[in-house]
Design a protein around this motif. Structure first.
Motif, short mmCIF file in Angstrom:
data_model
loop_
_atom_site.label_atom_id
_atom_site.label_comp_id
_atom_site.label_asym_id
_atom_site.label_seq_id
_atom_site.Cartn_x
_atom_site.Cartn_y
_atom_site.Cartn_z
N PRO A 82 6.94 22.67 61.46
CA PRO A 82 6.74 23.06 62.86
C PRO A 82 7.99 23.52 63.59
O PRO A 82 7.91 23.95 64.74
CB PRO A 82 6.19 21.77 63.50
CG PRO A 82 6.80 20.68 62.69
CD PRO A 82 6.91 21.21 61.30
N VAL A 83 9.15 23.43 62.95
CA VAL A 83 10.40 23.85 63.61
C VAL A 83 10.46 25.38 63.60
O VAL A 83 10.46 26.00 62.53
CB VAL A 83 11.63 23.26 62.89
CG1 VAL A 83 12.91 23.79 63.54
CG2 VAL A 83 11.59 21.75 62.94
N PRO A 84 10.50 26.03 64.75
CA PRO A 84 10.55 27.49 64.77
C PRO A 84 11.87 28.01 64.21
O PRO A 84 12.92 27.39 64.43
CB PRO A 84 10.39 27.83 66.26
CG PRO A 84 10.85 26.62 66.98
CD PRO A 84 10.50 25.45 66.11
N PRO A 85 11.83 29.13 63.50
CA PRO A 85 13.08 29.66 62.95
C PRO A 85 14.12 29.97 64.02
O PRO A 85 15.32 29.89 63.75
CB PRO A 85 12.63 30.94 62.23
CG PRO A 85 11.17 30.73 61.93
CD PRO A 85 10.66 29.90 63.06
N LEU A 86 13.68 30.29 65.24
CA LEU A 86 14.64 30.62 66.29
C LEU A 86 15.53 29.42 66.62
O LEU A 86 16.69 29.60 67.02
CB LEU A 86 13.90 31.07 67.55
CG LEU A 86 12.94 32.24 67.41
CD1 LEU A 86 12.38 32.63 68.77
CD2 LEU A 86 13.63 33.43 66.77
N ALA A 87 14.99 28.20 66.46
CA ALA A 87 15.78 27.01 66.77
C ALA A 87 16.91 26.80 65.76
O ALA A 87 17.84 26.04 66.04
CB ALA A 87 14.88 25.78 66.81
#
Length: 445
Positions: A295-300
């Motif tokens: 669930p961690v977005p790549p942008l983060a």
């Protein structure tokens, strides 16, 4: 904490009002879909009934295999989107009757009423000239009159507003206690605007008039350019490039990063998914990691990627690799878990070894899930490439979009988005074709 809930409640209320305002357009679009379907079904019925395997079925509602993409609906949908786009942007590709009402352009006038400090009132006229963006307005000639309250004029660009210092040439000014009390015979104050037919007149707290010409239903070019405007920029950028980089270079760099990042993600993710689906130990070891990172977005991850890999090509590819890795791992694991146990038992009963079961049962039956995950991962990679190219990239579609947005070149931004969508759709179609060729047994038990 109470203030946080109050702020969130206000935001939700504003969003709810926005949704209510959009409902007429949503229902209108749904009505267009239903009308198009009814018209096409009528035309197709007049052309003769199609005789194929699906048409011979007695039950089709609820049968997923009987639902196929209607090519006519796809064509009508795309054409309708472009017609709506052109209608609400005043595109030259559409004839005038198809255009939505545009902004007011031309010359008009309205009357305002002044009340002096002694209660006496006088009328004057403001002559208005509204010109399109990019055009030099013609000089506005008018008679100022001879009374204590003189006529005025204002020249304003379409979609813009302008303050009118109505007392600049008057004998009685605001310093003397004069104020505007009516426009075209209707009362006006700081809280009440007046619609004059071709625009709206407001009164500021300092007593200055503010005129805003009517905007109609068409959107300004800076917010949404017309299709022909986007096409012209595509032609010019293809020929001359953008910021000393050709369009082919922008596309090539983005495509290279996406393909390499996706390939590395698949190369690591598929074996990882197989290991998690076949081994209790690997499942227990990697399942928390995968479920945590999924669930961690790549942008983060951009700050960490910059710290770990710098701002070169490695950082961008690593970001795309991480975007595809977890999707491919979950797809492969789901594919292994979805293999029917009866097939495995049948293979064991025929004397197959574990390697033969993996080669002839598990891998073939998990390929449909892997192809589905690959299509999702490729879409996520295309969505991430814009953010990846924010990391000090000099070339790439994402870099072009971000640079154009800083200069409000909306046509280039929209052109880049359309190109990303077209290329992504082409890749997805290529993967569907590969799935039909490599996995012909999909959906056949």
């Amino acid at each position: 904490m109470l203030q946080i809930f109050q702020d969130l409640g206000a935001e939700l209320a504003q969003m709810f009002l926005s949704i209510l305002g959009a409902l007429p357009f949503i229902f209108g679009y749904l009505a267009l879909i239903l009308i198009s379907m009814l018209i096409w079904n009528f035309v197709r019925a007049q052309m003769g009934r199609v005789r194929d395997y699906t048409s011979l079925k007695t039950v089709t509602f609820g049968d997923e295999s009987a639902v196929v993409s209607d090519k006519a609906a796809s064509v009508i949908s795309i054409v309708l989107i472009f017609v709506i786009w052109g209608a609400f942007t005043g595109s030259n590709w559409l004839p005038g009757p198809f255009h939505a009402p545009g902004p007011f352009v031309g010359q008009e006038a309205f009357t305002y009423t002044i009340e002096g400090p002694d209660g006496t009132q006088a009328d004057a006229t403001i002559f208005v000239s509204v010109h399109p963006q990019g055009e030099q307005p013609a000089p506005l000639e008018f008679d100022a009159g001879t009374g204590p309250v003189k006529n005025d004029s204002v020249v304003v660009q379409a979609y813009r507003s302008k303050l009118i210092s109505w007392d600049a040439n008057d004998e009685i000014t605001r310093k003397d206690g004069a104020k505007v009390v009516a426009v075209d015979g209707r009362a006006i104050d700081a809280d009440t605007d007046v619609d004059v037919g071709f625009g709206r007149v407001a009164l500021t707290d300092k007593g200055t008039l503010n005129f805003e010409p009517g905007q109609g239903w068409q959107m300004e070019n800076i917010w949404l350019p017309a299709p022909d405007s986007v096409w012209r920029r595509l032609v010019s950028v293809s020929a001359d490039g953008y910021q000393n980089v050709t369009l082919s270079e922008h596309l090539s760099y983005s495509l290279f990063r996406v393909i390499v990042g996706f390939a590395l993600g698949a190369l690591v993710g598929i074996p990882l998914g197989y290991a998690m689906g076949l081994s209790n130990w690997f499942r227990g070891w990697f399942d928390p990691i995968v479920e945590f990172m999924r669930p961690v977005p790549p942008l983060a991850l951009i700050p960490l990627v910059i710290i770990w890999a710098g701002i070169g090509e490695q950082g961008k590819i690593i970001l795309l690799f991480l975007a595809a890795l977890w999707i491919m791992a979950i797809g492969a694991r789901s594919g292994v878990s979805g293999v029917k146990i009866t097939k495995v038992h049948a293979a064991y009963s025929l004397g197959a070894s574990k390697w033969q079961i993996l080669r002839h049962v598990i891998i073939p039956n998990s390929l449909p899930e892997i192809f589905t995950a690959a299509r999702v991962a490729m879409g996520v990679c295309w969505g991430t490439v814009v953010a990846a190219e924010l990391v000090a990239a000099e070339k790439g579609v994402g870099k072009m979009i971000v640079a154009a947005s800083k200069f409000q070149d909306t046509d280039i931004v929209l052109m880049g988005i359309i190109l990303i969508g077209i290329i992504g759709f082409g890749i997805d179609m290529l993967m569907r074709w590969a799935e039909r060729v490599l996995v012909p047994w999909k959906g056949k038990g």
